[in-house]
Design a protein around this motif. Structure first.
Motif, mmCIF file in Angstrom:
data_model
loop_
_atom_site.group_PDB
_atom_site.id
_atom_site.type_symbol
_atom_site.label_atom_id
_atom_site.label_comp_id
_atom_site.label_asym_id
_atom_site.label_seq_id
_atom_site.Cartn_x
_atom_site.Cartn_y
_atom_site.Cartn_z
ATOM 1 N N THR A 276 75.718 -63.916 9.538
ATOM 2 C CA THR A 276 75.597 -62.458 9.616
ATOM 3 C C THR A 276 75.731 -62.020 11.071
ATOM 4 O O THR A 276 76.410 -61.037 11.385
ATOM 5 C CB THR A 276 74.199 -61.992 9.117
ATOM 6 O OG1 THR A 276 73.621 -62.979 8.308
ATOM 7 C CG2 THR A 276 74.273 -60.671 8.437
ATOM 8 N N ILE A 277 75.055 -62.748 11.952
ATOM 9 C CA ILE A 277 75.091 -62.421 13.387
ATOM 10 C C ILE A 277 76.523 -62.576 13.899
ATOM 11 O O ILE A 277 77.057 -61.693 14.571
ATOM 12 C CB ILE A 277 74.143 -63.356 14.185
ATOM 13 C CG1 ILE A 277 72.724 -63.302 13.637
ATOM 14 C CG2 ILE A 277 74.175 -63.017 15.676
ATOM 15 C CD1 ILE A 277 72.003 -62.000 13.783
ATOM 16 N N ASP A 278 77.129 -63.691 13.547
ATOM 17 C CA ASP A 278 78.494 -63.963 13.994
ATOM 18 C C ASP A 278 79.442 -62.844 13.559
ATOM 19 O O ASP A 278 80.264 -62.382 14.331
ATOM 20 C CB ASP A 278 78.960 -65.306 13.427
ATOM 21 C CG ASP A 278 80.301 -65.722 13.988
ATOM 22 O OD1 ASP A 278 80.347 -65.950 15.214
ATOM 23 O OD2 ASP A 278 81.285 -65.799 13.230
ATOM 24 N N GLY B 46 69.554 -57.288 2.930
ATOM 25 C CA GLY B 46 68.170 -57.299 2.488
ATOM 26 C C GLY B 46 67.676 -58.714 2.209
ATOM 27 O O GLY B 46 66.544 -58.918 1.799
ATOM 28 N N ASN B 47 68.549 -59.719 2.418
ATOM 29 C CA ASN B 47 68.165 -61.115 2.164
ATOM 30 C C ASN B 47 67.884 -61.893 3.440
ATOM 31 O O ASN B 47 68.005 -63.112 3.464
ATOM 32 C CB ASN B 47 69.284 -61.836 1.397
ATOM 33 C CG ASN B 47 69.490 -61.252 0.029
ATOM 34 O OD1 ASN B 47 68.542 -60.801 -0.608
ATOM 35 N ND2 ASN B 47 70.738 -61.225 -0.414
ATOM 36 N N ILE C 5 69.114 -65.914 17.345
ATOM 37 C CA ILE C 5 69.009 -64.465 17.122
ATOM 38 C C ILE C 5 68.560 -64.205 15.680
ATOM 39 O O ILE C 5 67.660 -63.399 15.436
ATOM 40 C CB ILE C 5 70.347 -63.753 17.429
ATOM 41 C CG1 ILE C 5 70.721 -63.934 18.900
ATOM 42 C CG2 ILE C 5 70.266 -62.263 17.084
ATOM 43 C CD1 ILE C 5 72.100 -63.408 19.288
ATOM 44 N N ALA C 6 69.169 -64.930 14.735
ATOM 45 C CA ALA C 6 68.807 -64.757 13.328
ATOM 46 C C ALA C 6 67.329 -65.078 13.108
ATOM 47 O O ALA C 6 66.616 -64.337 12.428
ATOM 48 C CB ALA C 6 69.680 -65.660 12.459
ATOM 49 N N CYS D 92 60.579 -61.131 13.137
ATOM 50 C CA CYS D 92 60.090 -59.767 13.393
ATOM 51 C C CYS D 92 60.318 -58.842 12.196
ATOM 52 O O CYS D 92 60.129 -57.628 12.308
ATOM 53 C CB CYS D 92 60.779 -59.191 14.622
ATOM 54 S SG CYS D 92 60.495 -60.166 16.079
ATOM 55 N N ASN D 93 60.753 -59.422 11.074
ATOM 56 C CA ASN D 93 61.008 -58.626 9.858
ATOM 57 C C ASN D 93 61.968 -57.462 10.072
ATOM 58 O O ASN D 93 61.770 -56.373 9.532
ATOM 59 C CB ASN D 93 59.700 -58.102 9.271
ATOM 60 C CG ASN D 93 58.867 -59.218 8.699
ATOM 61 O OD1 ASN D 93 59.398 -60.132 8.075
ATOM 62 N ND2 ASN D 93 57.572 -59.163 8.947
ATOM 63 N N VAL D 94 62.984 -57.691 10.871
ATOM 64 C CA VAL D 94 63.991 -56.651 11.099
ATOM 65 C C VAL D 94 64.874 -56.564 9.846
ATOM 66 O O VAL D 94 65.349 -57.593 9.365
ATOM 67 C CB VAL D 94 64.847 -56.988 12.343
ATOM 68 C CG1 VAL D 94 65.991 -56.011 12.523
ATOM 69 C CG2 VAL D 94 63.967 -57.014 13.592
#
Ligand SMILES: [Zn+2]
Length: 373
Positions: A229-231, A222-223, A208-209, A215-217
């Protein structure tokens, strides 16, 4: 009047992590120490500064600048220690004395300690000093209790104590008179929802990350996106609309407490993730714990058993050196019987699809009956 010759001293400064509760700024401490050092005939050759370090949660030897100070003295680089007041060196009553002061005095009996609020040499074993250290400790216990009480008071009113706004939400003031604030989904909420959907389809946090980065989401910091982060997002109850507090195991550890131990108040906010999706992602996580991996061509891993031995089949990929083809097999670890992966899948899926269609109609009519009742 005789002017003393200049000796070398170390200045110890600490600023706590509770900036709002503490007005002992680094500049004030530095200035006072410099004045005092000069008066005693010392030159501060090194500042040892513990910034945003709690002397209540961390004993003296656990604070990096305190350890530095210790080494400077032991290595003969200076022979005096200056600090602003007792609350700067300790909030535990005795850790500074037992871990730093006594060992220094034992190894370097000539080393002197000075406190800007005490005239003459600072003596750790004098009754007044002991009382001051005791008060410094007591004050912290009171402060800590006060903070907890304030937080509990807010939680009782279903108000989240001040902290960072979760990704996907923005803070809005609901009641201008009381200042009551709540969170409402912002422009990043669809990203949170997408993460939950991807997870429900079985994608790993890592995948997912990677996908979001490709896709530059925009990410919370911002890093870029990371597995962690997903977890973290997938574990936050706020996305289901619930308020939680006391989630982390301790101030030093970001690992989460078990669900039973955290404070959870249900349905406080507008949820970003609908209940069925939240439930699905949680179920998937439990399943993943048992089967270890979803992203595998061995779809029946963990659920296929050997009929003779009654134990779970292992998977095996045989690739002979001269062959371009991979031989994927399920193997019984007990009787060593092998079976080709594709062959098993074909049989199982054929049977599954016929039975599923039948089951599906049965389930639908059953649900209709229940609803009518
Ligand atoms: Zn077997």
């Amino acid at each position: 009047m005789t002017i003393p010759k200049s000796n070398k001293g170390i200045g110890y400064i600490r600023r706590s992590s509770h900036k709002q509760l503490d007005n002992h700024s680094i500049e004030i401490q530095k200035r006072e120490i410099e004045i005092r050092a000069k008066a005693e005939g010392y030159e501060i050759i090194q500042w040892c500064i513990d910034d945003a370090v709690s002397a209540y949660r961390k004993t003296a030897a656990d604070r990096p600048a305190m350890r530095e100070l210790f080494m400077y003295i032991i290595n003969n680089e200076a022979d005096a220690v200056f600090f602003y007041e007792e609350s700067r060196i300790d909030r535990t009553f005795n850790s500074f004395v037992t871990q730093i002061y006594n060992p220094i005095k034992a190894l370097k009996p000539n080393c002197k300690f000075f406190c800007t609020t005490v005239s003459g040499e600072w003596d750790a074993h004098n009754t007044i000093t002991e009382m001051k250290l005791l008060f410094a400790g007591q004050e912290s216990i009171i402060k800590s209790k006060r903070t907890k009480d304030t937080q509990n008071g807010l939680l009782a009113k279903k108000i989240r104590p001040g902290s960072r706004t979760p990704f996907g939400y923005k803070k809005v003031i609901v009641d201008k008179e009381t200042g009551y604030k709540t969170f409402i989904p912002d422009e990043n909420a669809p990203i949170v929802l997408l993460i939950f959907y991807l997870s429900s389809w079985g994608y790993s946090n890592e995948k997912i990350a990677k996908l979001l980065n490709e896709c530059n989401v925009p990410s919370p910091t911002g890093n870029g996106w990371h597995e962690n982060t997903i977890d973290a997002i997938l574990h936050r109850y706020i996305y289901a609309g619930h308020l939680t507090w006391n989630v982390r195991k301790s101030a030093h550890s970001s690992s989460r407490k078990p669900k039973e131990e955290i404070n959870l108040i249900e349905n406080v906010y507008e949820p970003i993730v609908p209940p069925h999706l939240w439930h699905l992602v949680n179920e998937m996580r439990e399943l993943k714990k048992q089967t270890k991996q979803f992203d595998t061509p061995f779809y029946l891993r963990g659920i296929a058993y050997c009929k003779n031995c009654g134990i779970s089949l292992k998977t095996k990929v045989d690739t002979p050196s001269k062959s371009a083809k991979k031989y994927m097999k399920y193997v019984c670890p007990n009787c060593k019987q092998k079976i080709d992966m594709d062959a098993v899948h074909e049989i199982v899926f054929k049977r599954f699809s016929t039975q599923w269609t039948q089951q599906f109609y049965k389930m639908r009519s059953h649900a209709q009956r229940l609803l009518l009742q």
